[in-house]
Motif scaffolding. Structure first.
Motif, mmCIF file in Angstrom:
data_model
loop_
_atom_site.group_PDB
_atom_site.id
_atom_site.type_symbol
_atom_site.label_atom_id
_atom_site.label_comp_id
_atom_site.label_asym_id
_atom_site.label_seq_id
_atom_site.Cartn_x
_atom_site.Cartn_y
_atom_site.Cartn_z
ATOM 1 N N LEU A 97 0.343 -1.322 -0.288
ATOM 2 C CA LEU A 97 0.284 0.165 0.551
ATOM 3 C C LEU A 97 0.782 1.389 -0.395
ATOM 4 O O LEU A 97 0.817 1.750 -1.271
ATOM 5 N N ASN A 98 1.856 1.969 0.644
ATOM 6 C CA ASN A 98 2.383 2.431 1.181
ATOM 7 C C ASN A 98 3.555 2.927 -0.081
ATOM 8 O O ASN A 98 3.282 4.103 -0.383
ATOM 9 N N THR A 99 4.670 1.681 -1.156
ATOM 10 C CA THR A 99 4.787 1.898 -1.940
ATOM 11 C C THR A 99 4.884 2.025 -3.161
ATOM 12 O O THR A 99 5.214 2.285 -4.320
ATOM 13 N N ALA B 192 -3.525 11.550 1.351
ATOM 14 C CA ALA B 192 -3.998 9.757 1.211
ATOM 15 C C ALA B 192 -4.557 9.730 2.110
ATOM 16 O O ALA B 192 -4.985 8.804 1.842
ATOM 17 N N SER B 193 -4.800 10.019 3.103
ATOM 18 C CA SER B 193 -5.419 9.162 4.487
ATOM 19 C C SER B 193 -6.747 9.695 3.523
ATOM 20 O O SER B 193 -7.947 8.859 3.743
ATOM 21 N N VAL B 194 -7.433 11.086 3.307
ATOM 22 C CA VAL B 194 -8.444 10.838 2.597
ATOM 23 C C VAL B 194 -9.557 10.537 1.428
ATOM 24 O O VAL B 194 -9.808 10.111 1.508
ATOM 25 N N TYR C 275 -10.756 3.351 -0.736
ATOM 26 C CA TYR C 275 -10.164 2.235 -1.662
ATOM 27 C C TYR C 275 -10.984 1.137 -1.260
ATOM 28 O O TYR C 275 -11.432 1.051 0.373
ATOM 29 N N GLY C 276 -11.169 0.346 -2.122
ATOM 30 C CA GLY C 276 -11.233 -1.133 -2.267
ATOM 31 C C GLY C 276 -10.574 -2.771 -1.561
ATOM 32 O O GLY C 276 -9.755 -2.055 -1.097
ATOM 33 N N GLY D 228 -7.300 -3.339 -2.702
ATOM 34 C CA GLY D 228 -6.218 -2.217 -2.407
ATOM 35 C C GLY D 228 -5.787 -1.177 -3.206
ATOM 36 O O GLY D 228 -4.961 -0.593 -3.272
ATOM 37 N N TRP D 229 -6.797 -0.861 -4.517
ATOM 38 C CA TRP D 229 -6.770 0.124 -4.770
ATOM 39 C C TRP D 229 -8.091 1.297 -4.916
ATOM 40 O O TRP D 229 -9.037 0.722 -4.159
ATOM 41 N N PRO D 230 -7.879 2.304 -5.270
ATOM 42 C CA PRO D 230 -8.982 3.332 -4.732
ATOM 43 C C PRO D 230 -10.391 2.457 -5.785
ATOM 44 O O PRO D 230 -10.115 2.200 -6.756
ATOM 45 N N GLU D 231 -11.250 3.053 -5.913
ATOM 46 C CA GLU D 231 -12.215 3.114 -6.667
ATOM 47 C C GLU D 231 -12.164 4.039 -8.545
ATOM 48 O O GLU D 231 -11.705 5.145 -7.965
#
Length: 340
Positions: free
Chosen positions: A186-188, A200-202, A207-208, A211-214
């Protein structure tokens, strides 16, 4: 990453409350820290002269370990595994026995994999070593130096790579199934491409389970998208801010800053007063020199770039690389004529 949580899981008793488990985990983390610092001591004792080993052992123990021992975090386990990997790779540059080269290569691969399973930060180090190690062997052939060494160098590098991938295979195949990448983290893989910690927090809210945003894959964060959306000035400013934080955080937090200054200043003094011998040492250790330069350049740049996302500054990333730096300096001090 699973290695340190596996250590915690082995301690867990279902009857405990969260607070009871936390107290027990802190106690056992101190015990683990004592074992880890003992392992560092053994490595130093086997690779450096007694005085150099004792100096560095005390610096690592009371400049780094003592501050982190009571925390239920993976840092000290990763730092130890990262240091052990660095030293074994360092040893590989001077191995001449075919059997010893295979053994040391496999040890380096296993240690690097265990470190990767602790924190997903070892891919650059493995890549740097393989590039320098194989490239150095090829250059030796071109200069008609040690021709017979090239096949064995390739075999030792292959042993490292195979051991690394074999140990990681269960984890990375599951990552490929779940997230679409063998080395997803997730970080890298994602968070590093945001501008700061709040952004990044928002973004994490979108994220689903994959492991990726919608949204479609082309809208995912990544190097190409970051490059399109940011100017060279913005990228340079981000690096500059990260490097400034390295200096200020190192001065204000742990005790390692003074030792870095002392060790590097003494390296500079040796270069200034014994330049011919120093330059000859660099020529005889071209591969190790390239290894150190690339190691420093890649990790310092990566840490500086990641700093806006960390939320806590650069110190906790830098401390993983203090022991390798001071070890390399100590290895120079141990060489003739510098040891006199």
């Amino acid at each position: 990453m699973p290695l340190y949580p596996s250590f915690l899981a082995a301690l867990y008793e279902p009857a405990w409350s969260d607070d009871e488990f936390f107290v027990h985990a802190k106690t056992q983390s101190i015990v683990l820290s004592l074992l880890l610092v003992a392992a560092v001591g053994v490595i130093l004792w086997r690779t450096l002269s007694p005085l150099l080993a004792l100096n560095l052992f005390l610096i690592i123990t009371f400049g780094i370990f003592v501050f982190r021992a009571g925390y239920v975090q993976s840092e000290l386990l990763f730092n130890t595994l990262n240091f052990a990997t660095f030293v074994v790779m360092w040893r590989l540059f001077s191995v001449s026995s075919p059997r010893a080269g295979i053994v040391w290569g496999m040890c380096a691969g296993v240690l690097a994999a265990l470190a990767q399973l602790t924190k997903a930060s070892m891919l650059p180090l493995v890549g740097i070593f393989l590039i320098v190690y194989i490239g150095g062997a090829a250059l030796e052939v071109r200069r008609a130096e040690r021709r017979v060494a090239l096949p064995w160098r390739l075999a030792w590098a292959l042993a490292l790579a195979v051991a690394f991938l074999v140990v990681l295979a269960p984890y990375i195949t599951n990552s490929k199934r779940a997230y679409g990448q063998y080395f997803y983290n997730l970080n890298t893989s994602a968070l590093i491409w945001y501008d700061d910690y709040p952004q990044a927090s928002v973004a994490l809210m979108r994220y689903g389970a994959n492991g990726w945003p919608e949204g479609p894959p082309e809208t995912r964060p990544g190097l190409l998208r970051y490059w399109r959306e940011h100017s060279m000035g913005a990228i340079a400013a981000r690096f500059a801010h990260g490097f400034r934080d390295m200096i200020t955080s190192s001065y204000r937090t742990f005790w390692y800053m003074k030792y870095i200054v002392i060790y590097l200043a003494f390296i500079g003094l040796l270069a200034a007063t014994r330049w011919n011998a120093f330059a000859d040492m660099l020529r005889r250790n071209r591969a190790r020199t390239a290894y150190l330069i690339l190691y420093a350049a890649v990790y310092l740049a990566a840490i500086a770039f990641y700093e806006p996302i960390s939320g806590t500054g650069t110190t906790r990333f830098l401390i993983a690389h203090i022991a390798p730096l001071l070890f390399a300096c100590s290895a120079v001090f141990a060489l003739a004529p510098f040891r006199q």
